[in-house]
Design a protein around this motif. Sequence first.
Motif, mmCIF file in Angstrom:
data_model
loop_
_atom_site.group_PDB
_atom_site.id
_atom_site.type_symbol
_atom_site.label_atom_id
_atom_site.label_comp_id
_atom_site.label_asym_id
_atom_site.label_seq_id
_atom_site.Cartn_x
_atom_site.Cartn_y
_atom_site.Cartn_z
ATOM 1 N N HIS A 169 0.835 -1.204 0.000
ATOM 2 C CA HIS A 169 0.000 0.000 0.000
ATOM 3 C C HIS A 169 0.867 1.250 0.000
ATOM 4 O O HIS A 169 2.063 1.207 0.307
ATOM 5 N N GLY A 170 0.234 2.363 -0.305
ATOM 6 C CA GLY A 170 0.875 3.642 -0.089
ATOM 7 C C GLY A 170 0.966 3.932 1.393
ATOM 8 O O GLY A 170 0.274 3.325 2.213
ATOM 9 N N ILE A 171 1.830 4.878 1.760
ATOM 10 C CA ILE A 171 2.027 5.210 3.175
ATOM 11 C C ILE A 171 2.435 6.673 3.295
ATOM 12 O O ILE A 171 3.056 7.232 2.385
ATOM 13 N N GLY A 172 2.067 7.284 4.423
ATOM 14 C CA GLY A 172 2.403 8.687 4.652
ATOM 15 C C GLY A 172 1.802 9.154 5.953
ATOM 16 O O GLY A 172 2.158 8.664 7.020
ATOM 17 N N THR A 173 0.844 10.090 5.893
ATOM 18 C CA THR A 173 0.166 10.544 7.102
ATOM 19 C C THR A 173 -0.855 9.529 7.591
ATOM 20 O O THR A 173 -1.338 9.620 8.716
ATOM 21 N N SER A 174 -1.201 8.568 6.750
ATOM 22 C CA SER A 174 -1.975 7.388 7.143
ATOM 23 C C SER A 174 -1.114 6.161 6.912
ATOM 24 O O SER A 174 -0.251 6.154 6.028
ATOM 25 N N VAL A 175 -1.357 5.110 7.701
ATOM 26 C CA VAL A 175 -0.607 3.865 7.502
ATOM 27 C C VAL A 175 -0.916 3.289 6.131
ATOM 28 O O VAL A 175 -0.012 2.852 5.414
#
Length: 254
Positions: A169-175
Amino acid sequence: MITCKSPREIELMKKAGEIVALAHQAAKKAIKPGLNTLELDRICEDVILQHDATPSFKGLYGFPNACCISVNDVLVHGIPNKKTVLKEGDIVSVDIGACYKGYHGDSAWTYPVGKISDETQALLDATEQSLYEGLKMAKAGNRLTDISHAIETYVHKCGYSVPQDYTGHGIGTSVHEDPTVPNFGKPGHGVLLKKGMCLAIEPMVHMGRPQTKVLDDDWTVISADHSLTAHFEHSVVIYEDGCEILTKIHNPEE
């Protein structure tokens, strides 16, 4: 929505990733026969908290613990508990997330418990290498499924299977952010990879058939045929000439 992170955001994700790596370092050192999975979870959580971060998974969708800890035929989302005691010859996957100043790092690794069989070690080696085969394709200008295809091709070449129910998955300010990153598929499809995209790439592999089953706790995922499973994951940032691993200790000499 898929976002490309700024240099400032990438630096925060590097810090989050490094905290995850430090927790893995502590887990690897602690794993031995006789340790229960709740004790292992607390070791990892302590490292995260000591570095001014919080466990990304604790409370996420209602998950009760800091880490997902999955033993032998448990593929993902194993709930740490006192009853599951590690034994010589087991393998244990430890999936760790840490949030630092609003940004997440996420990495899973499968560890041997004491001495394991050559057959089991081969599964771990193949799954880890499939991660790096995928990472070779994680660069700007490639398509998302170029990563997926590289992973699946390597796993099949080694004689194992890829469950299709669970993905990276993508990741950043949300897991968990867009896009979904499958571990299977034809190359040349999906979004165009761009500089600054951050992805959690995580091959999951079965020694036997690819089918999975969710246990009655609505979390624990096992291989339907109870064959051994392995799981390796890094969070990375995409650049023009490749990707940089975020979930590592960045300055080990300091």
